[in-house]
Scaffold this active site. Structure first.
Site, PDB file in Angstrom:
ATOM      1  N   GLU A   1      44.859  17.171  34.123  1.00  0.00           N
ATOM      2  CA  GLU A   1      45.169  18.378  33.369  1.00  0.00           C
ATOM      3  C   GLU A   1      46.566  18.930  33.687  1.00  0.00           C
ATOM      4  O   GLU A   1      46.704  20.005  34.284  1.00  0.00           O
ATOM      5  CB  GLU A   1      44.109  19.445  33.670  1.00  0.00           C
ATOM      6  CG  GLU A   1      42.701  19.016  33.296  1.00  0.00           C
ATOM      7  CD  GLU A   1      41.635  19.936  33.860  1.00  0.00           C
ATOM      8  OE1 GLU A   1      41.989  20.820  34.679  1.00  0.00           O
ATOM      9  OE2 GLU A   1      40.455  19.785  33.506  1.00  0.00           O
TER      10      GLU A   1
ATOM     11  N   ARG B   1      51.890  22.999  33.648  1.00  0.00           N
ATOM     12  CA  ARG B   1      53.229  23.354  34.118  1.00  0.00           C
ATOM     13  C   ARG B   1      54.184  22.161  34.024  1.00  0.00           C
ATOM     14  O   ARG B   1      55.359  22.322  33.663  1.00  0.00           O
ATOM     15  CB  ARG B   1      53.123  23.814  35.574  1.00  0.00           C
ATOM     16  CG  ARG B   1      54.435  24.200  36.229  1.00  0.00           C
ATOM     17  CD  ARG B   1      54.361  24.122  37.741  1.00  0.00           C
ATOM     18  NE  ARG B   1      53.127  24.645  38.281  1.00  0.00           N
ATOM     19  CZ  ARG B   1      52.979  25.865  38.765  1.00  0.00           C
ATOM     20  NH1 ARG B   1      53.991  26.691  38.754  1.00  0.00           N
ATOM     21  NH2 ARG B   1      51.816  26.243  39.255  1.00  0.00           N
TER      22      ARG B   1
ATOM     23  N   CYS C   1      60.400  49.757  38.143  1.00  0.00           N
ATOM     24  CA  CYS C   1      60.409  50.704  39.251  1.00  0.00           C
ATOM     25  C   CYS C   1      59.624  50.142  40.434  1.00  0.00           C
ATOM     26  O   CYS C   1      58.610  50.702  40.868  1.00  0.00           O
ATOM     27  CB  CYS C   1      59.814  52.038  38.782  1.00  0.00           C
ATOM     28  SG  CYS C   1      60.069  53.386  39.941  1.00  0.00           S
ATOM     29  N   GLU C   2      60.071  49.003  40.936  1.00  0.00           N
ATOM     30  CA  GLU C   2      59.458  48.312  42.076  1.00  0.00           C
ATOM     31  C   GLU C   2      60.549  47.633  42.883  1.00  0.00           C
ATOM     32  O   GLU C   2      61.386  46.910  42.317  1.00  0.00           O
ATOM     33  CB  GLU C   2      58.449  47.245  41.622  1.00  0.00           C
ATOM     34  CG  GLU C   2      57.239  47.760  40.880  1.00  0.00           C
ATOM     35  CD  GLU C   2      56.254  48.465  41.788  1.00  0.00           C
ATOM     36  OE1 GLU C   2      56.340  48.264  43.025  1.00  0.00           O
ATOM     37  OE2 GLU C   2      55.403  49.209  41.268  1.00  0.00           O
TER      38      GLU C   2
ATOM     39  N   TYR D   1      53.724  29.872  32.691  1.00  0.00           N
ATOM     40  CA  TYR D   1      53.194  31.070  33.346  1.00  0.00           C
ATOM     41  C   TYR D   1      54.048  32.322  33.179  1.00  0.00           C
ATOM     42  O   TYR D   1      53.540  33.418  33.417  1.00  0.00           O
ATOM     43  CB  TYR D   1      52.895  30.802  34.828  1.00  0.00           C
ATOM     44  CG  TYR D   1      51.841  29.747  34.998  1.00  0.00           C
ATOM     45  CD1 TYR D   1      50.517  30.014  34.691  1.00  0.00           C
ATOM     46  CD2 TYR D   1      52.179  28.465  35.410  1.00  0.00           C
ATOM     47  CE1 TYR D   1      49.540  29.033  34.801  1.00  0.00           C
ATOM     48  CE2 TYR D   1      51.210  27.480  35.523  1.00  0.00           C
ATOM     49  CZ  TYR D   1      49.897  27.765  35.222  1.00  0.00           C
ATOM     50  OH  TYR D   1      48.944  26.793  35.325  1.00  0.00           O
TER      51      TYR D   1
END
Length: 472
Positions: free
Chosen positions: A319, A322, A394-395, A424
């Site tokens: 499978e 990516r 805001c992190e 992803y």
């Protein structure tokens, strides 16, 4: 010479603000081929082109940020996996990135498709994907998605718990049908990856434990059920795996389970799925195996273990997700601010703030994933300096590319391209800080095709019942 620890200056004796694996490039304009899709190159004026489209032109047409998918490269990689694993069934892992057009590409290139939610299943079915070539995953499948899978004739359902077996039997009786199932097992093999994406060790949510005996019980339940057609066993050991070493132990333990089932029932199970998790290059230090190398290694492992247990080689499947879509995509951003930051010892790191962030790629914040970046809108004769590409949220952890050598003259308005962003990024994207998600566009032969349009503020606010009648 020592280097800064990837987590920051407090972890090392600093002489240069870069992790040890990051090396100063001889040519800051050079592109490392393994990081980019096959049609990417830099034009004479320095602009990066993909699929025959200049990224400066693409930014003018669709804006930034944007996800850009190289259709020719995606198809080439899909065919490479299909051909390398000839005789196996290759399922494209839809969770990496799925939309109607990508589902069509997957089918056209002869791959099957695995989905892991009602939403992914619905996309596949509405795209006209053959249900018989769909596999349904999930550790807590709802009755709605199981019912849809049964009604539409999904090719296989990977059962993950005793509760799911009970639920599936009841629905099959209600619908007077039979479900084709595989039993997902945990082999106790922990891939060398981040804790959150290692999926075969015992202490986690997926599958039936081989060590605890649950897997054999699950197989017996499915085998003796009049409503379930037991196909075989499914195993998945993790993500971003570069070689076949981890699969050797997993295959041995899984095929031992095949042998135990045969001893108890006199029947050899027909199918084995070894899962996915095959890695790609996000930085220059990454060195993933090719589909041909992986196929040769996995064929040898399975044949050897089957001989050891006196088993016939079962029908096999894998499978990749990516490994197909990841390198085929890039993310395109525009620089909004440039800020030198003193990291101590008289050294500075340049912080380049762009118009995206953790809402369109959560992996660096979630997994400490590393990415690369290149100046996309022009060439530069400036010296390479260690830079950090950060987002607008805001992190403090809103970092897209933690460390990269970029030209010292990167300025407001420049475009930056982040390769290996096809997997992803969009599928895990959010609306944090009420930020609309970027579009996904495909490029091929100089043409731009929208796969997913850009979200707007109106899209987001339409969900807010408290704002239904208010306008700014």
């Amino acid at each position: 010479m020592t280097h800064m620890h990837v987590a920051g200056s407090i972890h090392a004796d600093v002489t240069t603000p870069a992790p040890v694996w990051l090396t100063r490039p001889e040519d800051v304009n050079a592109l490392t081929p393994k990081l980019w899709s096959s049609t990417v190159h830099r034009e004479d004026d320095g602009v990066i082109t993909v699929g025959g489209v200049r990224l400066t032109d693409l930014a003018e047409v669709v804006g930034t940020p944007a996800y850009v998918l190289d259709e020719a490269d995606f198809r080439e990689r899909a065919r490479a996996w299909r051909d390398a694993f000839a005789g196996w069934t290759v399922y494209y892992a839809g969770k990496s990135f799925l939309c109607g057009t990508v589902a069509a590409w997957v089918g056209e290139e002869g791959l099957s498709l695995d989905v892991a939610s009602l939403g992914e299943l619905t996309v596949a079915l509405r795209a006209g994907f053959d249900p018989a070539r769909i596999a349904l995953h999930g550790n807590n499948k709802s009755e709605t998605e199981l019912r849809l899978a049964l009604e539409r004739g999904v090719g296989r359902i990977i059962v993950d718990s005793s509760d799911e077996i009970t639920r599936l039997e009841r629905l099959c009786a209600e619908l007077d049908t039979t479900a084709r199932v595989m039993v997902r097992v945990t082999t106790g093999v922990e891939a060398h990856t981040h804790e959150y994406i290692a999926t075969a060790h015992e202490d986690q949510k997926f599958g039936f434990s081989i060590t605890g005996g649950q897997a054999l019980v699950g197989l017996f339940r499915c085998h003796h059920s009049p409503r379930l057609d037991l196909l075989g066993i499914h195993s998945h050991i993790g993500s971003q795996i570069f070689d076949t070493n981890g699969f050797e132990v997993a295959a041995r333990r899984t095929l031992k389970l095949f042998s135990q089932f045969r001893e108890a029932t006199g029947i050899e199970l027909a199918e084995l799925d070894l899962g996915g998790g095959f890695g790609i290059a996000y930085t220059k230090e990454d060195d993933p195996s090719s589909p041909e190398q992986l196929a040769a290694g996995l064929r040898e492992i399975v044949a050897h273990e089957c001989r050891g247990f006196g088993l016939s080689v079962p029908e096999l499947s894998i499978e990749p997700g990516r490994a197909i879509v990841g390198p085929a995509g890039l993310a395109l951003y525009r620089v909004g601010t440039v800020k030198p930051v003193d990291v101590g010892g008289g050294l500075n790191r340049r912080y380049l703030s762009v118009d995206g962030g953790m809402s369109d790629n959560i992996r660096p914040a979630l997994y400490a994933a590393e990415y690369s970046a290149s100046l996309a809108s022009r060439a530069s004769a400036a010296e390479p300096v260690v830079s950090r590409v950060v987002g607008l949220h805001c992190e403090g952890g809103d970092i897209l590319v933690r460390d990269e050598f970029l030209p010292a003259d990167v300025a407001i308005g420049d475009l930056l391209a982040v390769p290996a962003s096809g997997a992803y990024s969009r599928s895990m994207a959010s609306n944090y800080n009420h930020t609309p998600r970027p579009p996904v566009v495909a490029v091929r032969d100089g043409q731009i095709r929208t796969l997913l349009r850009r979200e707007t503020l109106d899209d987001l606010l339409a969900l807010d019942a408290g704002l239904a009648e208010n306008e700014v």
